[in-house]
Motif scaffolding. Sequence first.
Motif, PDB file in Angstrom:
ATOM      1  N   SER A   8       0.835  -1.207   0.000  1.00  0.00           N
ATOM      2  CA  SER A   8       0.000   0.000   0.000  1.00  0.00           C
ATOM      3  C   SER A   8       0.866   1.252   0.000  1.00  0.00           C
ATOM      4  O   SER A   8       0.503   2.258  -0.598  1.00  0.00           O
ATOM      5  CB  SER A   8      -0.943   0.002   1.199  1.00  0.00           C
ATOM      6  OG  SER A   8      -0.219   0.114   2.396  1.00  0.00           O
ATOM      7  N   MET A   9       2.035   1.205   0.652  1.00  0.00           N
ATOM      8  CA  MET A   9       2.940   2.347   0.646  1.00  0.00           C
ATOM      9  C   MET A   9       3.448   2.608  -0.768  1.00  0.00           C
ATOM     10  O   MET A   9       3.509   3.743  -1.223  1.00  0.00           O
ATOM     11  CB  MET A   9       4.123   2.081   1.591  1.00  0.00           C
ATOM     12  CG  MET A   9       5.073   3.249   1.721  1.00  0.00           C
ATOM     13  SD  MET A   9       6.517   2.871   2.732  1.00  0.00           S
ATOM     14  CE  MET A   9       5.791   2.785   4.343  1.00  0.00           C
ATOM     15  N   VAL A  10       3.777   1.540  -1.469  1.00  0.00           N
ATOM     16  CA  VAL A  10       4.273   1.666  -2.835  1.00  0.00           C
ATOM     17  C   VAL A  10       3.166   2.182  -3.748  1.00  0.00           C
ATOM     18  O   VAL A  10       3.384   3.081  -4.561  1.00  0.00           O
ATOM     19  CB  VAL A  10       4.826   0.306  -3.340  1.00  0.00           C
ATOM     20  CG1 VAL A  10       5.076   0.330  -4.831  1.00  0.00           C
ATOM     21  CG2 VAL A  10       6.103  -0.044  -2.596  1.00  0.00           C
ATOM     22  N   ILE A  15       4.437   4.258  -7.441  1.00  0.00           N
ATOM     23  CA  ILE A  15       5.655   3.590  -7.869  1.00  0.00           C
ATOM     24  C   ILE A  15       5.258   2.448  -8.785  1.00  0.00           C
ATOM     25  O   ILE A  15       4.390   1.645  -8.458  1.00  0.00           O
ATOM     26  CB  ILE A  15       6.466   3.077  -6.656  1.00  0.00           C
ATOM     27  CG1 ILE A  15       6.961   4.278  -5.850  1.00  0.00           C
ATOM     28  CG2 ILE A  15       7.615   2.199  -7.085  1.00  0.00           C
ATOM     29  CD1 ILE A  15       7.662   3.903  -4.575  1.00  0.00           C
ATOM     30  N   GLY A  16       5.902   2.372  -9.918  1.00  0.00           N
ATOM     31  CA  GLY A  16       5.571   1.352 -10.906  1.00  0.00           C
ATOM     32  C   GLY A  16       6.028  -0.033 -10.504  1.00  0.00           C
ATOM     33  O   GLY A  16       6.784  -0.214  -9.553  1.00  0.00           O
ATOM     34  N   GLN A  17       5.576  -1.013 -11.272  1.00  0.00           N
ATOM     35  CA  GLN A  17       5.915  -2.414 -11.000  1.00  0.00           C
ATOM     36  C   GLN A  17       7.420  -2.649 -11.062  1.00  0.00           C
ATOM     37  O   GLN A  17       7.970  -3.361 -10.225  1.00  0.00           O
ATOM     38  CB  GLN A  17       5.206  -3.327 -12.000  1.00  0.00           C
ATOM     39  CG  GLN A  17       3.722  -3.496 -11.742  1.00  0.00           C
ATOM     40  CD  GLN A  17       3.473  -4.225 -10.446  1.00  0.00           C
ATOM     41  OE1 GLN A  17       3.236  -3.603  -9.417  1.00  0.00           O
ATOM     42  NE2 GLN A  17       3.539  -5.541 -10.488  1.00  0.00           N
ATOM     43  N   SER A  18       8.093  -2.070 -12.055  1.00  0.00           N
ATOM     44  CA  SER A  18       9.534  -2.322 -12.184  1.00  0.00           C
ATOM     45  C   SER A  18      10.300  -1.704 -11.011  1.00  0.00           C
ATOM     46  O   SER A  18      11.236  -2.314 -10.497  1.00  0.00           O
ATOM     47  CB  SER A  18      10.069  -1.776 -13.509  1.00  0.00           C
ATOM     48  OG  SER A  18       9.902  -0.371 -13.562  1.00  0.00           O
ATOM     49  N   GLU A  19       9.890  -0.504 -10.579  1.00  0.00           N
ATOM     50  CA  GLU A  19      10.553   0.115  -9.438  1.00  0.00           C
ATOM     51  C   GLU A  19      10.246  -0.657  -8.162  1.00  0.00           C
ATOM     52  O   GLU A  19      11.108  -0.843  -7.321  1.00  0.00           O
ATOM     53  CB  GLU A  19      10.105   1.568  -9.314  1.00  0.00           C
ATOM     54  CG  GLU A  19      10.990   2.376  -8.412  1.00  0.00           C
ATOM     55  CD  GLU A  19      10.648   3.858  -8.450  1.00  0.00           C
ATOM     56  OE1 GLU A  19       9.484   4.207  -8.713  1.00  0.00           O
ATOM     57  OE2 GLU A  19      11.554   4.655  -8.203  1.00  0.00           O
ATOM     58  N   SER A  20       9.014  -1.132  -8.028  1.00  0.00           N
ATOM     59  CA  SER A  20       8.636  -1.942  -6.874  1.00  0.00           C
ATOM     60  C   SER A  20       9.444  -3.240  -6.852  1.00  0.00           C
ATOM     61  O   SER A  20       9.909  -3.670  -5.796  1.00  0.00           O
ATOM     62  CB  SER A  20       7.142  -2.254  -6.923  1.00  0.00           C
ATOM     63  OG  SER A  20       6.783  -3.128  -5.896  1.00  0.00           O
ATOM     64  N   GLY A  21       9.628  -3.847  -8.013  1.00  0.00           N
ATOM     65  CA  GLY A  21      10.433  -5.061  -8.105  1.00  0.00           C
ATOM     66  C   GLY A  21      11.881  -4.809  -7.747  1.00  0.00           C
ATOM     67  O   GLY A  21      12.510  -5.618  -7.056  1.00  0.00           O
ATOM     68  N   MET A  26      16.383  -5.245  -3.923  1.00  0.00           N
ATOM     69  CA  MET A  26      17.365  -4.594  -3.052  1.00  0.00           C
ATOM     70  C   MET A  26      17.170  -5.025  -1.595  1.00  0.00           C
ATOM     71  O   MET A  26      18.153  -5.234  -0.870  1.00  0.00           O
ATOM     72  CB  MET A  26      17.262  -3.073  -3.176  1.00  0.00           C
ATOM     73  CG  MET A  26      17.821  -2.547  -4.489  1.00  0.00           C
ATOM     74  SD  MET A  26      17.639  -0.773  -4.654  1.00  0.00           S
ATOM     75  CE  MET A  26      18.675  -0.193  -3.332  1.00  0.00           C
ATOM     76  N   ARG A  27      15.929  -5.172  -1.167  1.00  0.00           N
ATOM     77  CA  ARG A  27      15.662  -5.625   0.201  1.00  0.00           C
ATOM     78  C   ARG A  27      16.158  -7.055   0.410  1.00  0.00           C
ATOM     79  O   ARG A  27      16.723  -7.379   1.455  1.00  0.00           O
ATOM     80  CB  ARG A  27      14.177  -5.544   0.519  1.00  0.00           C
ATOM     81  CG  ARG A  27      13.733  -4.139   0.826  1.00  0.00           C
ATOM     82  CD  ARG A  27      12.300  -4.104   1.248  1.00  0.00           C
ATOM     83  NE  ARG A  27      12.018  -2.812   1.840  1.00  0.00           N
ATOM     84  CZ  ARG A  27      10.858  -2.449   2.315  1.00  0.00           C
ATOM     85  NH1 ARG A  27       9.849  -3.299   2.290  1.00  0.00           N
ATOM     86  NH2 ARG A  27      10.675  -1.270   2.829  1.00  0.00           N
ATOM     87  N   ILE A  28      15.950  -7.916  -0.566  1.00  0.00           N
ATOM     88  CA  ILE A  28      16.424  -9.300  -0.465  1.00  0.00           C
ATOM     89  C   ILE A  28      17.950  -9.330  -0.388  1.00  0.00           C
ATOM     90  O   ILE A  28      18.528 -10.042   0.438  1.00  0.00           O
ATOM     91  CB  ILE A  28      15.898 -10.136  -1.654  1.00  0.00           C
ATOM     92  CG1 ILE A  28      14.390 -10.343  -1.512  1.00  0.00           C
ATOM     93  CG2 ILE A  28      16.632 -11.479  -1.739  1.00  0.00           C
ATOM     94  CD1 ILE A  28      13.725 -10.899  -2.762  1.00  0.00           C
ATOM     95  N   LEU A  59      17.786   1.271   5.539  1.00  0.00           N
ATOM     96  CA  LEU A  59      17.484   2.636   5.941  1.00  0.00           C
ATOM     97  C   LEU A  59      17.293   3.541   4.728  1.00  0.00           C
ATOM     98  O   LEU A  59      16.391   4.383   4.704  1.00  0.00           O
ATOM     99  CB  LEU A  59      18.593   3.188   6.841  1.00  0.00           C
ATOM    100  CG  LEU A  59      18.638   2.638   8.251  1.00  0.00           C
ATOM    101  CD1 LEU A  59      19.905   3.096   8.968  1.00  0.00           C
ATOM    102  CD2 LEU A  59      17.406   3.049   9.035  1.00  0.00           C
ATOM    103  N   ALA A  60      18.131   3.376   3.719  1.00  0.00           N
ATOM    104  CA  ALA A  60      18.005   4.194   2.511  1.00  0.00           C
ATOM    105  C   ALA A  60      16.692   3.905   1.785  1.00  0.00           C
ATOM    106  O   ALA A  60      16.010   4.828   1.323  1.00  0.00           O
ATOM    107  CB  ALA A  60      19.196   3.949   1.582  1.00  0.00           C
ATOM    108  N   ILE A  61      16.325   2.645   1.692  1.00  0.00           N
ATOM    109  CA  ILE A  61      15.060   2.279   1.032  1.00  0.00           C
ATOM    110  C   ILE A  61      13.884   2.860   1.811  1.00  0.00           C
ATOM    111  O   ILE A  61      12.962   3.436   1.217  1.00  0.00           O
ATOM    112  CB  ILE A  61      14.930   0.747   0.905  1.00  0.00           C
ATOM    113  CG1 ILE A  61      15.941   0.219  -0.113  1.00  0.00           C
ATOM    114  CG2 ILE A  61      13.514   0.360   0.493  1.00  0.00           C
ATOM    115  CD1 ILE A  61      16.060  -1.296  -0.134  1.00  0.00           C
TER     116      ILE A  61
END
Length: 180
Positions: A8-10, A15-21, A26-28, A59-61
């Motif tokens: 929901s934040m995204v 934020i588009g699908q590619s940016e969300s992906g 990056m989180r993984i 933190l950056a994300i």
Amino acid sequence: MYWTGYKSMVESRGIGQSESGAISIMRILAMFSIIVCHLLQAYNNRYCWLFNIGVWVFLAISGYLYGCKVIEDWGHWFKTRFKKLYIPYILFLLACIPFYYIFVPEKISVSQIIVHVVDLQGIVGNGIVGLSHLWFMSIIALCYLATPILQYLRRFSMVLYIFTILSLMNFFVFKIEVSV
């Protein structure tokens, strides 16, 4: 629950699908980096510090995701962050401190407990031995406190440049580090 909150934040930012992906990847990678860092630290491997970047990536994300969000009710925002961050932290301390007093009373002092309760262990570095890994709690709290200021300042395009310059100065000139 975490994923739906993130989703929901995204979506609220457009934020588009590619940016969300990309954010998910990056989180993984950051999570993998933290796990490898801790494994290498357990074996006193000097290369552990190469993987110590994972927390900073998280933190950056988070900063990026919060940075675009418009927060209308700051009181409610701080209250939810306080509950989310500080209450579990205090409950953890309440579970740990009796064990220190029972098994290693010489390793704990009242001043160290105060440093942790006030959440300054990541800033002053005088925390309880064995709980130094909680330094990031102080950093998260500082980021929460800085969010309204940054949201106000983001109207000015120069803020990004000033923040970048200060970050580079911190890294290269001041060499401010958090002791782990």
